[in-house]
Motif scaffolding. Structure first.
Motif, mmCIF file in Angstrom:
data_model
loop_
_atom_site.group_PDB
_atom_site.id
_atom_site.type_symbol
_atom_site.label_atom_id
_atom_site.label_comp_id
_atom_site.label_asym_id
_atom_site.label_seq_id
_atom_site.Cartn_x
_atom_site.Cartn_y
_atom_site.Cartn_z
ATOM 1 N N PRO A 13 55.826 81.392 37.983
ATOM 2 C CA PRO A 13 54.656 81.274 37.112
ATOM 3 C C PRO A 13 54.794 80.086 36.163
ATOM 4 O O PRO A 13 55.907 79.745 35.731
ATOM 5 N N ARG A 40 50.361 77.249 39.448
ATOM 6 C CA ARG A 40 50.394 78.608 38.900
ATOM 7 C C ARG A 40 50.238 78.577 37.382
ATOM 8 O O ARG A 40 50.878 77.780 36.687
ATOM 9 N N GLY A 41 49.374 79.431 36.870
ATOM 10 C CA GLY A 41 49.252 79.592 35.439
ATOM 11 C C GLY A 41 50.400 80.419 34.888
ATOM 12 O O GLY A 41 51.108 81.109 35.630
ATOM 13 N N LYS A 43 50.013 82.954 32.938
ATOM 14 C CA LYS A 43 49.599 84.354 32.846
ATOM 15 C C LYS A 43 49.157 84.874 34.208
ATOM 16 O O LYS A 43 48.741 84.105 35.081
ATOM 17 N N ASP A 44 49.250 86.181 34.362
ATOM 18 C CA ASP A 44 48.852 86.820 35.606
ATOM 19 C C ASP A 44 47.345 86.672 35.813
ATOM 20 O O ASP A 44 46.567 86.628 34.864
ATOM 21 N N GLY A 45 46.940 86.606 37.067
ATOM 22 C CA GLY A 45 45.529 86.452 37.386
ATOM 23 C C GLY A 45 45.339 86.385 38.887
ATOM 24 O O GLY A 45 46.287 86.568 39.666
ATOM 25 N N ARG A 78 45.727 80.914 34.071
ATOM 26 C CA ARG A 78 46.139 82.206 34.618
ATOM 27 C C ARG A 78 45.852 82.228 36.107
ATOM 28 O O ARG A 78 44.960 81.539 36.602
ATOM 29 N N MET A 226 40.409 81.531 35.229
ATOM 30 C CA MET A 226 41.612 80.793 35.596
ATOM 31 C C MET A 226 41.666 79.441 34.884
ATOM 32 O O MET A 226 42.730 78.845 34.767
#
Length: 348
Positions: A13, A40-41, A43-45, A78, A226
């Motif tokens: 991430p 990839r950000g 944060k999760d997404g 994200r 995102m």
């Protein structure tokens, strides 16, 4: 968030990297790989793939991805973007729609690890890319000597796909059922929501189509949170959806004089083209059989009887309202500088 594993690579991430997925060697023993860029950000997404050149001669999508990922303000906050600018690397090298085994890659999904070359590429793309993704945007153009007005195709009976299509904000949205063996069919079976973007002509760059594609992808990424949202003074109305479309074919062989352009509104009985002999005689006149919007056309000024010439989208709503909306979208998609010049000169 866990590391994302693609092939033998682990992408963490908050990082981005370029990788090469081996496909198969050429006769010369040179390795051919699938180029992939992962962003990839922190944060999760959601995870979304953006793919181009499934047909190797459809180049607009390559440029859309190239310009998009190199924009200074392109930052994923994200989730994950997986960009594949050349799915059919072989076709791009040979400026050909097809794979070296003469197969259409977009009819070879889900593919096979031990099948034909096209089947192996399809299998790698599906298992290493698509199966990680919640969403996908597959970029295409018209075929050689054919142009498409920028348009989004997808299953408009699916509420989420329909919402994403509307957010993309292309001039035309066309309901389209999945085709057997296509990338979209396999992706949907995987649970991945896919938009198919069609714009421009094979083996050509078209700046309007490219810019419209970039803006559309950014619209979707912002909708999915995102990317950071931006404010715009220009607002669009909810787009109209064409539930069907059809091609009009040549009723004679000869030299073509086009009388309409992409994006034009046509009504039943309108003359779309004249087909003449080399001596100037009119051999045939192609007329609209229903009212609609011209979203695709053959460009070469020679035609054989029976060839597809004009692709017309049909809407339930009033054609004049649809036409005005499409014009407003086209203005919306032009850069601010172009609009300022248009307004100051009064010309388009």
């Amino acid at each position: 968030m866990k590391a994302l594993r693609i092939g033998k690579f682990d992408i963490l991430p908050g990082t981005q990297c370029k990788i090469e997925l081996p496909v198969a060697k050429l006769y010369t023993d040179a390795e051919v790989s699938l180029p992939v860029q992962i962003i990839r950000g922190a944060k999760d997404g959601p995870t979304i793939f953006i793919s181009a050149a499934v047909h190797g001669d459809e180049l607009n999508g390559i440029e859309i991805i190239r310009r998009l990922i190199n924009k200074p303000n392109f930052k994923i906050i994200r989730g994950t973007v997986i960009a594949v600018p050349m799915v059919n690397v072989y076709g791009v090298v040979n400026q050909s729609r097809y794979m070296p085994d003469r197969r259409d890659l977009n009819r070879c999904f889900p593919g096979s690890a031990k099948g034909s070359l096209a089947a192996r590429v399809a299998h790698i793309f599906l298992t290493q890319i698509v199966q990680h993704c919640d969403y996908g945007i597959d970029l295409h153009t018209g075929a050689i000597h054919r142009s498409n007005l920028p348009q989004i195709r997808g299953d408009m009976n699916d509420p989420e796909t329909k919402a994403l299509a509307q957010i993309f904000a292309s001039p035309v949205i066309l309901h389209s059922n999945v085709v057997d063996g296509s990338l979209r069919e396999s992706a949907v079976e995987n649970g991945t929501k896919v938009l198919l973007y069609e714009a421009g002509e094979a083996l050509r760059f078209d700046d309007f189509s490219i810019n419209a594609g970039i803006k559309g992808i950014e619209n979707v990424l912002r909708h999915l949170k995102m990317m950071r949202k931006v404010t715009s003074k220009r607002k669009l109305k909810e787009p109209y959806i064409a539930n069907s479309s059809g091609w009009l074919r040549a009723n004679a062989s000869g030299v073509v004089k086009h009388l309409v352009e992409l994006g034009d509104r046509v009504t039943s009985g309108d003359k779309l083209a004249e087909i003449g002999s080399p001596y100037g005689e009119i051999l045939g006149i192609v007329k609209a059989t229903r009212s609609g919007i011209l979203i695709g056309q053959q460009n070469i000024p020679l035609v054989q009887e029976g060839e597809a010439m004009f692709h017309i989208a049909y809407f339930k709503e009033d054609d004049e309202a649809v036409f005005e909306h499409i014009e407003s979208v086209q203005d919306f998609l032009r850069p601010e500088d172009d609009l300022n010049r248009t307004n100051s000169t009064g010309n388009k």
